[in-house]
Design a protein around this motif. Structure first.
Motif, PDB file in Angstrom:
ATOM      1  N   ARG A  77       0.838  -1.196   0.000  1.00  0.00           N
ATOM      2  CA  ARG A  77       0.000   0.000   0.000  1.00  0.00           C
ATOM      3  C   ARG A  77       0.870   1.241   0.000  1.00  0.00           C
ATOM      4  N   ASN A  92      -0.108   7.634   3.033  1.00  0.00           N
ATOM      5  CA  ASN A  92      -0.965   8.773   2.711  1.00  0.00           C
ATOM      6  C   ASN A  92      -0.089   9.989   2.423  1.00  0.00           C
ATOM      7  N   GLU A  93      -0.243  10.535   1.233  1.00  0.00           N
ATOM      8  CA  GLU A  93       0.636  11.618   0.781  1.00  0.00           C
ATOM      9  C   GLU A  93       0.425  12.885   1.593  1.00  0.00           C
ATOM     10  N   ARG A  94      -0.844  13.222   1.844  1.00  0.00           N
ATOM     11  CA  ARG A  94      -1.126  14.486   2.538  1.00  0.00           C
ATOM     12  C   ARG A  94      -0.610  14.439   3.972  1.00  0.00           C
ATOM     13  N   VAL A  95      -0.916  13.361   4.651  1.00  0.00           N
ATOM     14  CA  VAL A  95      -0.454  13.243   6.039  1.00  0.00           C
ATOM     15  C   VAL A  95       1.069  13.218   6.078  1.00  0.00           C
ATOM     16  N   ASN A 152       0.954   7.759  10.375  1.00  0.00           N
ATOM     17  CA  ASN A 152       0.708   7.537   8.942  1.00  0.00           C
ATOM     18  C   ASN A 152       1.121   6.119   8.548  1.00  0.00           C
ATOM     19  N   TRP A 199      -1.501   3.678  10.011  1.00  0.00           N
ATOM     20  CA  TRP A 199      -2.794   3.782   9.319  1.00  0.00           C
ATOM     21  C   TRP A 199      -2.692   3.241   7.897  1.00  0.00           C
ATOM     22  N   SER A 200      -1.657   3.666   7.178  1.00  0.00           N
ATOM     23  CA  SER A 200      -1.550   3.300   5.764  1.00  0.00           C
ATOM     24  C   SER A 200      -1.304   1.812   5.574  1.00  0.00           C
ATOM     25  N   ASN A 249      -4.902   0.808   5.465  1.00  0.00           N
ATOM     26  CA  ASN A 249      -5.884   1.584   4.701  1.00  0.00           C
ATOM     27  C   ASN A 249      -5.294   2.330   3.522  1.00  0.00           C
ATOM     28  N   GLY A 250      -4.020   2.202   3.294  1.00  0.00           N
ATOM     29  CA  GLY A 250      -3.417   2.956   2.218  1.00  0.00           C
ATOM     30  C   GLY A 250      -3.901   2.462   0.858  1.00  0.00           C
ATOM     31  N   GLU A 251      -3.727   3.326  -0.121  1.00  0.00           N
ATOM     32  CA  GLU A 251      -4.096   2.982  -1.490  1.00  0.00           C
ATOM     33  C   GLU A 251      -3.262   1.796  -1.958  1.00  0.00           C
TER      34      GLU A 251
END
Lengths: 344, 642, 209
Positions: free
Chosen positions: B435, B438-441, B505, B508-509, B512-514
């Motif tokens: 995954r 998250n780029e923004r975080v 991050n 979480w990622s 849940n990451g892309e």
């Protein structure tokens, strides 16, 4: 990308300049009060300017690289993958130039260092006053040597030297490694058990400074300071002679009561006061304590209240130090303090 | 040698006849770990061990970070009483010890353990069981130290533990012994990893991966592993000597009995200086890989970069006396160390020149990993410049043992190692987990942490110049130090917040990451030729390498003929990477864990009773013999042809 | 931005004909052993450096009134360990020739030599004429001897285990012969390292005074 870099550089410059204002003080290496610290200060300035120039160069290179790279991406220019062997001769020349210039700059800085070292060594040449500083956990023993017999001065937690003269301080320690650092005057030297090393001081003008132990030496490393007083030659001679004089034993009153207590209780087994039976060697010499500016190696400023506070609860002021709490009533302690205050 | 029975056997091998899904099923059965706790405990898969090293290292980073915040709270103003001297001295000792021994080296080892086999195109590290053993030793040593600290018997003589303060007379009790023995644990672990990595890089590279085609991170780890081999014995020996002085009465460091406290300093720093380059050089490897991928071109001056790595590694061994400039050694001798300490900045400067040239001439994409590279350059270079200042003896005699040095080494260690590490984690996270972070975080974490770092540590340069020594639990008012300390303390908390956001991050990622494909960044290295995360067997067929950027080459080659029902890797020659041997690779086993348990008992009990060294060796010997005793014969006596 | 899928799966390189074991630097075991040489060699080099560092003071060495160690046990040890290189080289050649009976005999013989060496080593400790806690000279001499004893003890036990292994069915496996060859190389390291330590412990104190 490069705008962010510009903002960052500006912010850092502001931060840097704001710091410059406050660099002075009685324990600051930027003051150059001594011959050695002045020479080192100039050398540091040279390093600083070189460092700023190099840093700005790298930032500029980074900004330009980012800009050029972004253009490459927009235009589909630039090198991709593995360039063929022998490609980019211009950049290879740049690399060699960069490495050579770096080496040259470093050589220049090394040369500047060498010249500074020589100047420091030359400033220490010639006849010198000889002082011995012995580091203890967590106080300083100071002994002055005089070629004339009977003129050896012993004191503690203060270093007084004459302005304009060479002072050779020899350093040793019977317990752990300490380091004597008088930033206004000179670089530091370690006090290492089993070895003796030297620190040379030459201070053109009188002044009051603060030194601190600069090698972690245990629980109270943080509170092992040393007031350093540089006096004009006449004042120094006066101080020295007063120090040689045996303090008179009080004849009566509170001071005499304090004296009796001092001799009778544990105090005398650790501390030395000239001309009295108190001849302990493991704690600071108190013969002229009242003339000192601080108590317990800079832990407290000298005052009646602080003397009382120190004797009442040494562990509260400097937890873990070697002085026990001597059981005294308030009145008894007041008497001891009164006696100590006569020891000028 | 071979017996008749074996020549009757035929072995299933991969190739054009066995490929795709059927091959995957067979390889999975051969290479995957058993399920459950015991499967995990007995794993010898480098990816499993690399992951646990990474998690453990970050746990210790967090613990060490909390200690830093405690210290900064106490120092936020003059004469505060949040922490007394005893607890503070334990805390600063534990902070340095944790960061250096339990975070910095292990985290670089973690990345290497995970990535090196993938980058060189093999299925596992050389000596996989030794690798598993090393992690257990690391955890045991770190845990022992922290348990001691929590019980208020943590070491309190500094991470460098100078004698005579750390000796029997001035540090009675077990505190320093826990420190010294933790060193033994972590040195054994690091040496084991170094042996494994060196052998993998020299013998395990894919056919066709000549040294010239070897990735720069792999080169960095080769240099680093050799540095570990030559530097860590120094501190292992020194800590053993310290324990001997403290426990059985030797006199190595006792100047009253012909010993010398400077002997400790020489031995400690002979290790201690290479140690910081052991931490820094892998980070330069990260930077090279990230810059290569995100500019789309091979790093400029590839040969110069490799030579710089080697030169730094060699030079690093000639600098150690610059930590001892105030000890009164002969000035003529010092001059050599000044020259060497200045010279070591040249190869690092060359690397930076090359990276910037790569960005200039390539097509850079300023993704988050590249931002971390920019933060690295802006920060590390400043730290390197103060390092050049410290190389000059007169300057050093003023700022040695002050907050100026604290500023310097945090700039080079956090700027030079942690920033690239955070970029590297962002970069390889898709490969580890499948995954994207998250780029923004990630950008929020970056823009909190990096400015806050400077806010924390830049003022410390001034504090040092203004006379504030290190390792002090408090300082008096009226020195002009209060404001700068307050700024630094505030910065520390903000920096910690940034790190927390980063770690959050990651956590979480991971769930849940892309989803990421095999090669989300378009990178050239072999590790991106696997699935994300890689299969237990890494590559379905043995990759064959034709150039230095395999995945940018539309032409890909693989070999055939490795056995699929037994664990087998190919060994190649050292320089040309010609295929040479098929090497059986160990299956999962609990013996490394058992041996580590026995060694832990030996090490910990010898703190309390010297005779435990002798008695405790017996279970260790038994465990090691059981470990190495050959267990099955499925791959032995194999004929040359079926 | 994923990269294009591979367009060629070549398979032209066939790894099946490769052997599964080899002697010398072609085997991974060799690299492991060399790495241990480097680690232990560095440790010993540092211990020797520590010896010289402590010796380099104004006082006599050993510090009075201590006498240098007695020569007998140490010299006998040295002679025997040097002689042991003969069966050691023989076992290496036998292993590389896959001569199992010879390997077995020589390993047992070397194991017995090791036992005698350990006895001699015990006598050495007894004849050092100084204890480890009496001064730094005693500490460093004991450290050198203890380090080397650990070294030779682990290799001796290694050799015994290997000897036992060669009497089991595993003894016919090619990789075990590689182990025997590597073990012989390691033994060479053990006595090579002993030589400078022998000189340092027994002869240097006699030569400097």
């Amino acid at each position: 990308m490069s705008r962010r870099l510009l903002h960052g550089t500006f912010a850092s410059a502001v931060l840097a300049l704001s710091g410059c204002a406050a660099l002075h003080g009685p324990q600051s290496s930027a003051m150059g009060n001594g011959v050695e610290s002045a020479l080192i200060g100039r050398l540091f300035d040279a390093f600083l300017w070189v460092a700023v120039a190099v840093y700005l160069f790298v930032l500029a290179y980074l900004a330009l690289a980012a800009r050029r790279g972004r253009l490459n991406r927009q235009r589909g220019d630039g090198i991709q993958g593995e360039p063929p062997g022998g490609a980019e001769p211009g950049w290879h020349l740049g690399l060699v130039t960069f490495a050579s210039v770096t080496a040259l700059i470093l050589f220049g800085l090394a040369l500047a260092t060498w010249f500074t070292d020589r100047a420091i060594a030359r400033s220490a040449a010639g006849k010198a006053i000889s002082v011995e500083v012995i580091g203890h956990q967590w106080w300083w023993e100071v002994r002055y040597h005089d070629p004339v017999a009977g003129r050896e001065l012993r004191t503690a937690n203060e270093l007084v030297i004459p302005a304009g003269a060479n002072v050779k301080v020899s350093l040793s320690s019977p317990d752990v490694i300490h380091s004597l650092w008088i930033p206004n005057l000179a670089g530091k030297q370690d006090l290492i058990p089993g070895r003796t090393s030297d620190l040379n001081l030459k201070v053109p003008r009188p002044g009051e400074f603060r030194a601190q132990c600069a090698e972690f030496c245990g629980l109270q490393h943080a509170k092992m300071a040393l007031p350093v007083s540089v006096k004009g030659p006449a004042d120094f001679a006066g101080w020295y002679n007063a120090g040689l004089a045996t303090p008179p034993i009080p004849t009566g009153g509170l001071a005499f009561a304090g004296y009796s207590l001092f001799i009778g209780r544990q105090c005398a087994s650790c501390h030395n006061i000239a001309g009295t039976p108190a001849s302990g060697q493991v704690a600071p010499d108190l013969s002229h304590i009242a003339s000192r500016k601080t108590i317990a190696a800079g832990a407290l400023p000298m005052s009646t209240a602080n003397l009382d506070r120190w004797i009442a609860d040494p562990q509260g002021v400097k937890p873990g130090n070697q002085m026990p709490q001597v059981p005294l009533t308030d009145a008894e302690r007041g008497a001891v303090v009164a006696y100590l205050e006569t020891l000028k | 040698m071979s017996d008749g029975k074996a020549s009757e056997r035929t072995y299933l091998r991969d190739g054009p006849d066995l490929t795709g899904a059927p091959l995957h099923d067979k390889l999975l059965a051969t290479w995957q770990d058993r399920p459950g706790f015991w499967g995990w405990a007995g794993s010898v898969d480098h990816k499993s061990i690399g992951r646990r090293y990474l998690v453990t290292a970050f746990v210790f980073l967090s613990l060490g970070g909390v200690l830093a915040l405690l210290m900064r709270s106490q120092l936020a103003s003059s004469n505060l009483h949040l922490l007394g001297p005893d607890r503070y001295n334990q805390i600063f000792t534990m902070h340095g010890t944790t960061m250096m021994f339990l975070f910095a080296v292990p985290v670089m080892d973690a990345m290497a353990i995970y990535l090196v086999p993938l980058m060189v195109g093999t299925r596992n590290l050389a000596f996989p069981r030794l690798n598993a053993f090393s992690w257990w030793m690391y955890v045991a040593g770190g845990s022992m130290l922290w348990i001691a600290f929590v019980l208020n018997v943590g070491p309190d003589a500094g991470w460098f533990s100078y004698v005579p303060l750390a000796g029997p007379e001035f540090s009675p009790g077990k505190r320093v012994d826990f420190w010294a023995q933790m060193v033994t644990f972590t040195e054994v672990a690091a040496l084991a990893v170094a042996v494994s990595i060196t052998a993998t890089i020299l013998k395990g590279r894919a056919p066709g991966m000549t040294l010239a085609r070897t990735p720069l991170f792999v080169w960095a780890m080769l240099v680093v592993s050799l540095m570990v081999i030559f530097s860590m014995p120094a501190i292992a020996l020194a800590s053993a000597m310290l324990m001997a002085d403290r426990m059985v009465g030797t006199q190595f460091f006792n100047s009253y009995e012909y010993g010398d406290s400077l002997l400790w300093q020489h031995m400690f720093w002979f290790f201690g200086h290479p140690e910081v380059y052991i931490i820094f050089l892998p980070a330069t490897g990260f930077v090279s890989e990230i810059v290569q991928t995100f500019t789309g071109r091979q790093v400029f001056g590839h040969t110069a970069v490799v030579l710089s790595l080697v030169a730094t590694g060699l030079l690093a061994f000639g600098l150690w006396v610059h930590h001892m400039f105030a000890t009164g050694l002969p000035r003529m001798g010092y001059a050599f160390y000044t020259a060497a300490s200045m010279a070591v900045s040249v190869p690092s400067g060359i690397q930076i020149f090359c990276w910037l040239a790569t960005i200039w001439t390539g097509r850079p994409r300023f993704t988050l990993p590249m931002l971390w590279v920019v933060a690295f350059i802006v920060t590390f270079v400043l730290g390197g410049l103060t390092g050049v200042m410290l190389a000059s003896v007169p300057v050093d005699l003023q700022v040695h043992d002050t907050f100026f040095v604290v500023a310097h080494f945090h700039y080079v260690l956090i700027g030079g190692a942690v920033f690239p590490l955070l970029g590297a984690i962002t970069y390889w996270f898709p490969k580890f987990t499948g995954r994207m972070m998250n780029e923004r975080v990630g950008r929020i974490a970056f823009w909190i942490a990096v400015p806050a770092f400077h806010l924390t540590f830049f003022p410390m340069h001034f504090l040092g110049i203004m006379g504030m020594p290190r390792r002090v639990y408090t300082y008096p008012g009226g020195m002009g130090w209060d404001t700068l300390n307050l700024v630094a303390s505030i910065g520390a908390f903000v920096f910690a917040a940034g790190v927390v956001v980063f770690i959050g991050n990651v956590l979480w990622s991971a769930r849940n990451g892309e989803p990421a494909g095999d090669d989300p960044w378009g990178a050239p290295g072999l590790e991106w030729a696997t699935t994300s995360p890689p299969q237990p067997y890494n590559f379905p067929h043995q990759p064959v390498v034709l150039d230095a950027t395999p995945l940018w080459n539309p032409e890909r080659a693989v070999a055939r003929g490795l056995r699929v029902e037994d664990r087998e890797v190919v060994l190649t020659t050292v320089f040309e990477a010609r295929p040479d041997l098929r090497e059986p690779s160990p299956v999962p086993t609990l013996w490394p864990m058992i041996a580590a348990a026995a060694t832990t008992v030996l090490f910990v009990s010898s703190i309390f009773a010297p005779w435990a060294v002798v008695i405790g060796s017996v279970p260790v010997a038994i465990a090691l013999i059981a470990w190495f005793w050959p267990k099955d014969r499925s791959h032995e006596g194999e004929p040359v042809v079926d | 931005m994923a990269s294009a899928p591979p367009t060629i799966q070549d398979f032209s390189l066939d790894l099946a004909p490769l052997e599964t074991h080899a002697f010398g630097h072609r085997s991974l075991t060799w690299w492991g052993i060399v790495a241990f040489f480097l680690i232990e060699g560095t440790a010993f080099a540092l211990a020797i450096a520590a010896y010289f560092f402590l010796m380099d003071k104004d006082s006599a060495w050993p510090p009075p009134p201590f006498a240098p160690p007695d020569l007998l046990a140490g010299t006998l040890f040295t002679i025997l360990i040097l002689l042991s290189e003969i069966p050691n080289t023989l076992v290496k050649w036998a292993a590389e020739a896959y001569d199992l009976p010879r390997v077995r005999r020589l390993l047992v013989f070397i194991g017995l030599i090791g036992a005698v060496l350990m006895v001699l080593r015990a006598f050495e400790f007894n004849s050092l004429n100084v204890l480890w806690h009496q001064n730094a000279y005693g500490s460093v001499v004991w450290m050198l001897l203890v380090l080397h004893t650990t070294h030779i003890l682990t290799d001796w036990i290694d050799t015994l285990v290997l000897a036992a292994l060669m009497f089991t069915p595993h003894g016919t496996e090619g990789r075990r012969f590689v182990d025997c060859s590597e073990n012989a190389v390691y033994w060479r390291f053990v006595w090579l390292l002993w030589l400078p330590i022998y000189v340092l412990i027994y002869w240097l104190p006699r030569l400097v005074n």
